[in-house]
Design an enzyme around this catalytic site. Structure first.
Site, PDB file in Angstrom:
ATOM      1  N   GLU A 141    -130.290  -1.247   6.983  1.00  0.00           N
ATOM      2  CA  GLU A 141    -131.160  -0.672   6.122  1.00  0.00           C
ATOM      3  C   GLU A 141    -130.859   0.716   5.931  1.00  0.00           C
ATOM      4  O   GLU A 141    -130.395   1.589   6.725  1.00  0.00           O
ATOM      5  CB  GLU A 141    -132.506  -0.689   6.744  1.00  0.00           C
ATOM      6  CG  GLU A 141    -133.219  -2.185   7.085  1.00  0.00           C
ATOM      7  CD  GLU A 141    -132.703  -2.739   8.324  1.00  0.00           C
ATOM      8  OE1 GLU A 141    -132.752  -3.741   8.581  1.00  0.00           O
ATOM      9  OE2 GLU A 141    -132.540  -1.437   9.267  1.00  0.00           O
ATOM     10  N   TYR A 179    -121.944   1.366   1.620  1.00  0.00           N
ATOM     11  CA  TYR A 179    -122.370   0.145   2.007  1.00  0.00           C
ATOM     12  C   TYR A 179    -121.733  -0.914   0.791  1.00  0.00           C
ATOM     13  O   TYR A 179    -121.015  -1.872   1.227  1.00  0.00           O
ATOM     14  CB  TYR A 179    -123.715  -0.201   2.305  1.00  0.00           C
ATOM     15  CG  TYR A 179    -124.057   0.797   3.348  1.00  0.00           C
ATOM     16  CD1 TYR A 179    -123.273   1.251   4.519  1.00  0.00           C
ATOM     17  CD2 TYR A 179    -125.155   1.468   3.404  1.00  0.00           C
ATOM     18  CE1 TYR A 179    -123.650   1.844   5.683  1.00  0.00           C
ATOM     19  CE2 TYR A 179    -125.680   2.444   4.573  1.00  0.00           C
ATOM     20  CZ  TYR A 179    -125.039   2.544   5.510  1.00  0.00           C
ATOM     21  OH  TYR A 179    -125.331   3.197   6.498  1.00  0.00           O
TER      22      TYR A 179
END
Length: 183
Positions: free
Chosen positions: A114, A126
């Protein structure tokens, strides 16, 4: 010869974290997050038997870290941070590539994490690594009530994913004119 200010330090090493690193990790944690984890929580994460906790070191100084634990074949990256003086040098990417390689070697099929919805630097990293957003977790961060993006890197051990990560390692090495440090 002048050092490229966008290149990782030439003596950068990545290794498994040791309890002696905790003080440096806590300093980076407090410098990086509005609601930092307390030292005891980081220590607990480091000592988990299902945890991979790596540090990036230059000289004797810890300049970044990543913590990932696993349950069955799913990894969860709980923390990634780089000291403010060392951001933008590819250290976070190096740490993530090392953690993902260890995860693949240890049999993980997927990795989840997260990040704050407003953290564009994290989102770019990411995405580059192949993580795909799976959902928005409303008010996930209790300090600011900010939403989190949950992202998943699926099929970690599949050839297409491993080829992508290998290409990223090669690009990192070309950009920094040296081998990517491996733990």
């Amino acid at each position: 010869m002048a050092q490229d200010h966008h290149a990782a330090p030439p003596d950068l090493a990545i290794r498994r974290a040791e309890l002696a690193d905790l003080r440096d990790i806590v300093v980076i944690e407090h410098d990086s997050f509005p609601s930092p984890w307390p030292a005891w929580s980081i220590r607990q994460e480091m000592l988990r038997p299902d945890s991979v906790f790596l540090v990036a070191v230059t000289g004797t100084r810890v300049v970044g870290y990543v913590g990932m634990h696993s349950a069955a074949d799913l990894g969860h990256v709980g923390t990634l941070a780089v000291g403010s003086a060392y951001r933008g040098l590819g250290i976070g990417e190096a740490l993530m590539l090392a953690a993902l390689q260890i995860g693949a070697n240890e049999g993980l099929d997927s990795v989840v994490l997260e990040y704050r919805i407003g953290n564009e630097r994290a989102a770019r990293l990411y995405e580059k690594l192949g993580f795909q957003p799976t959902r928005i977790r409303k008010a996930y961060y209790s300090d600011t009530q900010e939403d989190a993006v949950e992202a998943l890197l699926a099929n970690l051990r599949q050839p297409v994913v491993q080829e992508h990560l290998t290409a990223l390692r090669a690009a990192w090495e070309a950009r920094h004119s040296r081998q990517l440090p491996r733990p």
